[in-house]
Design a protein around this motif. Structure first.
Motif, PDB file in Angstrom:
ATOM      1  N   ASN A   1      28.246  42.026  15.565  1.00 44.52           N
ATOM      2  CA  ASN A   1      29.613  42.040  16.099  1.00 44.52           C
ATOM      3  C   ASN A   1      29.795  43.168  17.126  1.00 44.52           C
ATOM      4  O   ASN A   1      30.437  42.982  18.164  1.00 44.52           O
ATOM      5  CB  ASN A   1      30.629  42.178  14.972  1.00 44.52           C
ATOM      6  N   ALA A   2      29.242  44.332  16.815  1.00 45.01           N
ATOM      7  CA  ALA A   2      29.332  45.463  17.746  1.00 45.01           C
ATOM      8  C   ALA A   2      28.605  45.134  19.053  1.00 45.01           C
ATOM      9  O   ALA A   2      29.092  45.462  20.148  1.00 45.01           O
ATOM     10  CB  ALA A   2      28.757  46.723  17.103  1.00 45.01           C
ATOM     11  N   ALA A   3      27.455  44.469  18.944  1.00 44.36           N
ATOM     12  CA  ALA A   3      26.704  44.094  20.157  1.00 44.36           C
ATOM     13  C   ALA A   3      27.485  43.068  20.973  1.00 44.36           C
ATOM     14  O   ALA A   3      27.535  43.148  22.207  1.00 44.36           O
ATOM     15  CB  ALA A   3      25.333  43.547  19.778  1.00 44.36           C
ATOM     16  N   LEU A   4      28.120  42.104  20.308  1.00 40.74           N
ATOM     17  CA  LEU A   4      28.938  41.113  21.014  1.00 40.74           C
ATOM     18  C   LEU A   4      30.130  41.781  21.704  1.00 40.74           C
ATOM     19  O   LEU A   4      30.469  41.449  22.843  1.00 40.74           O
ATOM     20  CB  LEU A   4      29.416  40.025  20.057  1.00 40.74           C
ATOM     21  N   GLU A   5      30.759  42.727  21.024  1.00 41.44           N
ATOM     22  CA  GLU A   5      31.888  43.445  21.607  1.00 41.44           C
ATOM     23  C   GLU A   5      31.447  44.275  22.813  1.00 41.44           C
ATOM     24  O   GLU A   5      32.121  44.289  23.856  1.00 41.44           O
ATOM     25  CB  GLU A   5      32.528  44.353  20.547  1.00 41.44           C
ATOM     26  N   ALA A   6      30.287  44.936  22.679  1.00 42.92           N
ATOM     27  CA  ALA A   6      29.761  45.721  23.803  1.00 42.92           C
ATOM     28  C   ALA A   6      29.435  44.808  24.980  1.00 42.92           C
ATOM     29  O   ALA A   6      29.701  45.150  26.148  1.00 42.92           O
ATOM     30  CB  ALA A   6      28.520  46.496  23.364  1.00 42.92           C
ATOM     31  N   SER A   7      28.895  43.637  24.698  1.00 43.11           N
ATOM     32  CA  SER A   7      28.585  42.672  25.756  1.00 43.11           C
ATOM     33  C   SER A   7      29.866  42.197  26.447  1.00 43.11           C
ATOM     34  O   SER A   7      29.917  42.088  27.679  1.00 43.11           O
ATOM     35  CB  SER A   7      27.821  41.488  25.168  1.00 43.11           C
ATOM     36  N   ALA A   8      30.911  41.931  25.665  1.00 44.28           N
ATOM     37  CA  ALA A   8      32.181  41.502  26.235  1.00 44.28           C
ATOM     38  C   ALA A   8      32.780  42.616  27.096  1.00 44.28           C
ATOM     39  O   ALA A   8      33.306  42.354  28.194  1.00 44.28           O
ATOM     40  CB  ALA A   8      33.154  41.100  25.131  1.00 44.28           C
ATOM     41  N   ASN A   9      32.709  43.848  26.613  1.00 44.07           N
ATOM     42  CA  ASN A   9      33.214  44.981  27.402  1.00 44.07           C
ATOM     43  C   ASN A   9      32.426  45.146  28.702  1.00 44.07           C
ATOM     44  O   ASN A   9      33.012  45.427  29.756  1.00 44.07           O
ATOM     45  CB  ASN A   9      33.146  46.270  26.582  1.00 44.07           C
ATOM     46  N   ALA A  10      31.116  44.972  28.616  1.00 47.26           N
ATOM     47  CA  ALA A  10      30.288  45.082  29.814  1.00 47.26           C
ATOM     48  C   ALA A  10      30.652  43.983  30.816  1.00 47.26           C
ATOM     49  O   ALA A  10      30.712  44.227  32.034  1.00 47.26           O
ATOM     50  CB  ALA A  10      28.809  44.995  29.449  1.00 47.26           C
ATOM     51  N   THR A  11      30.936  42.796  30.330  1.00 47.32           N
ATOM     52  CA  THR A  11      31.335  41.699  31.218  1.00 47.32           C
ATOM     53  C   THR A  11      32.667  42.015  31.893  1.00 47.32           C
ATOM     54  O   THR A  11      32.832  41.808  33.103  1.00 47.32           O
ATOM     55  CB  THR A  11      31.437  40.378  30.421  1.00 47.32           C
ATOM     56  N   LYS A  12      33.634  42.537  31.110  1.00 45.50           N
ATOM     57  CA  LYS A  12      34.924  42.922  31.695  1.00 45.50           C
ATOM     58  C   LYS A  12      34.735  44.000  32.758  1.00 45.50           C
ATOM     59  O   LYS A  12      35.341  43.936  33.837  1.00 45.50           O
ATOM     60  CB  LYS A  12      35.868  43.442  30.607  1.00 45.50           C
ATOM     61  N   LEU A  13      33.907  44.983  32.442  1.00 43.66           N
ATOM     62  CA  LEU A  13      33.658  46.045  33.417  1.00 43.66           C
ATOM     63  C   LEU A  13      32.978  45.508  34.676  1.00 43.66           C
ATOM     64  O   LEU A  13      33.298  45.937  35.792  1.00 43.66           O
ATOM     65  CB  LEU A  13      32.794  47.146  32.791  1.00 43.66           C
ATOM     66  N   ALA A  14      32.077  44.560  34.508  1.00 45.31           N
ATOM     67  CA  ALA A  14      31.409  43.969  35.669  1.00 45.31           C
ATOM     68  C   ALA A  14      32.420  43.237  36.544  1.00 45.31           C
ATOM     69  O   ALA A  14      32.365  43.329  37.786  1.00 45.31           O
ATOM     70  CB  ALA A  14      30.307  43.018  35.216  1.00 45.31           C
ATOM     71  N   HIS A  15      33.363  42.518  35.929  1.00 47.38           N
ATOM     72  CA  HIS A  15      34.404  41.824  36.698  1.00 47.38           C
ATOM     73  C   HIS A  15      35.312  42.831  37.422  1.00 47.38           C
ATOM     74  O   HIS A  15      35.652  42.632  38.595  1.00 47.38           O
ATOM     75  CB  HIS A  15      35.245  40.911  35.800  1.00 47.38           C
ATOM     76  N   LYS A  16      35.681  43.902  36.708  1.00 49.22           N
ATOM     77  CA  LYS A  16      36.513  44.928  37.341  1.00 49.22           C
ATOM     78  C   LYS A  16      35.781  45.585  38.508  1.00 49.22           C
ATOM     79  O   LYS A  16      36.369  45.823  39.567  1.00 49.22           O
ATOM     80  CB  LYS A  16      36.929  45.987  36.320  1.00 49.22           C
ATOM     81  N   LEU A  17      34.498  45.860  38.323  1.00 47.17           N
ATOM     82  CA  LEU A  17      33.696  46.455  39.386  1.00 47.17           C
ATOM     83  C   LEU A  17      33.611  45.515  40.588  1.00 47.17           C
ATOM     84  O   LEU A  17      33.722  45.951  41.741  1.00 47.17           O
ATOM     85  CB  LEU A  17      32.300  46.806  38.881  1.00 47.17           C
ATOM     86  N   ALA A  18      33.444  44.229  40.326  1.00 45.14           N
ATOM     87  CA  ALA A  18      33.398  43.251  41.426  1.00 45.14           C
ATOM     88  C   ALA A  18      34.732  43.223  42.175  1.00 45.14           C
ATOM     89  O   ALA A  18      34.749  43.166  43.419  1.00 45.14           O
ATOM     90  CB  ALA A  18      33.056  41.868  40.874  1.00 45.14           C
ATOM     91  N   ASN A  19      35.845  43.281  41.437  1.00 45.67           N
ATOM     92  CA  ASN A  19      37.166  43.299  42.081  1.00 45.67           C
ATOM     93  C   ASN A  19      37.360  44.561  42.923  1.00 45.67           C
ATOM     94  O   ASN A  19      37.878  44.501  44.038  1.00 45.67           O
ATOM     95  CB  ASN A  19      38.278  43.192  41.038  1.00 45.67           C
ATOM     96  N   VAL A  20      36.955  45.693  42.376  1.00 44.22           N
ATOM     97  CA  VAL A  20      37.089  46.955  43.109  1.00 44.22           C
ATOM     98  C   VAL A  20      36.220  46.921  44.370  1.00 44.22           C
ATOM     99  O   VAL A  20      36.659  47.344  45.451  1.00 44.22           O
ATOM    100  CB  VAL A  20      36.708  48.157  42.200  1.00 44.22           C
ATOM    101  N   THR A  21      35.019  46.397  44.254  1.00 47.17           N
ATOM    102  CA  THR A  21      34.127  46.301  45.412  1.00 47.17           C
ATOM    103  C   THR A  21      34.717  45.380  46.473  1.00 47.17           C
ATOM    104  O   THR A  21      34.704  45.694  47.668  1.00 47.17           O
ATOM    105  CB  THR A  21      32.747  45.775  44.973  1.00 47.17           C
ATOM    106  N   GLU A  22      35.274  44.268  46.040  1.00 45.80           N
ATOM    107  CA  GLU A  22      35.912  43.326  46.970  1.00 45.80           C
ATOM    108  C   GLU A  22      37.108  43.984  47.659  1.00 45.80           C
ATOM    109  O   GLU A  22      37.280  43.867  48.876  1.00 45.80           O
ATOM    110  CB  GLU A  22      36.361  42.074  46.209  1.00 45.80           C
ATOM    111  N   ASN A  23      37.944  44.687  46.887  1.00 43.28           N
ATOM    112  CA  ASN A  23      39.096  45.397  47.471  1.00 43.28           C
ATOM    113  C   ASN A  23      38.650  46.465  48.460  1.00 43.28           C
ATOM    114  O   ASN A  23      39.258  46.639  49.515  1.00 43.28           O
ATOM    115  CB  ASN A  23      39.953  46.030  46.378  1.00 43.28           C
ATOM    116  N   PHE A  24      37.580  47.168  48.114  1.00 41.90           N
ATOM    117  CA  PHE A  24      37.055  48.209  49.001  1.00 41.90           C
ATOM    118  C   PHE A  24      36.603  47.608  50.328  1.00 41.90           C
ATOM    119  O   PHE A  24      36.914  48.136  51.396  1.00 41.90           O
ATOM    120  CB  PHE A  24      35.892  48.945  48.319  1.00 41.90           C
ATOM    121  N   LYS A  25      35.866  46.502  50.259  1.00 38.97           N
ATOM    122  CA  LYS A  25      35.395  45.850  51.489  1.00 38.97           C
ATOM    123  C   LYS A  25      36.569  45.365  52.332  1.00 38.97           C
ATOM    124  O   LYS A  25      36.559  45.487  53.568  1.00 38.97           O
ATOM    125  CB  LYS A  25      34.465  44.689  51.153  1.00 38.97           C
ATOM    126  N   ARG A  26      37.597  44.808  51.676  1.00 42.18           N
ATOM    127  CA  ARG A  26      38.776  44.333  52.398  1.00 42.18           C
ATOM    128  C   ARG A  26      39.496  45.509  53.074  1.00 42.18           C
ATOM    129  O   ARG A  26      39.883  45.430  54.244  1.00 42.18           O
ATOM    130  CB  ARG A  26      39.715  43.590  51.454  1.00 42.18           C
TER     131      ARG A  26
END
Length: 132
Positions: free
Chosen positions: A28-53
């Protein structure tokens, strides 16, 4: 001996249940860490997209600023040309006013305004003479 084996089986069963519980908890902890990592990856992609814009907007704003600087320079040059034209016209009118009078009138004006620099007409006449 049978009771002893039963006690051993009970202890082993408890250890097995504890191990299964621990494994499930870790899973369960590994699944939660994976979900958090996915959320962070999406946030990072959004920030990168905003930065480029924003970077593209910054480049566009710099170009607009350069264009406006060129416009300001052109307008400033036009204003200077206009000011020169206005001053030239004013002096030309003063010279024409001087030329429209006869010789005798110019002679009298020169005698009257020789010591007086307060007259604006005299100043215009004087400036026109200096230009010619």
């Amino acid at each position: 001996l049978c009771d002893s084996r039963m006690d051993d089986i009970d202890v082993l069963t408890e250890k097995l249940a504890d191990a299964e519980s621990f494994a499930a908890s870790e899973s369960n902890a590994a699944l939660e860490a994976s979900a958090n990592a996915t959320k962070l990856a999406h946030k990072l992609a959004n920030v990168t997209e905003n930065f480029k814009r924003k970077e593209k907007e910054c480049v566009q704003l710099r170009q607009q600023c350069e264009e406006l600087d060129e416009v300001v320079l052109t307008v400033r040059e036009d204003m200077e040309s206009l000011a020169c034209a206005v001053e030239s016209s004013r002096l030309r009118e003063a010279k024409l006013a001087l030329d429209d009078r006869g010789f005798f009138q110019r002679f009298v004006d020169q005698l009257l305004f020789r010591d007086s620099s307060k007259s604006s007409n005299y100043e215009n006449i004087k400036a026109a003479r200096e230009l010619s």
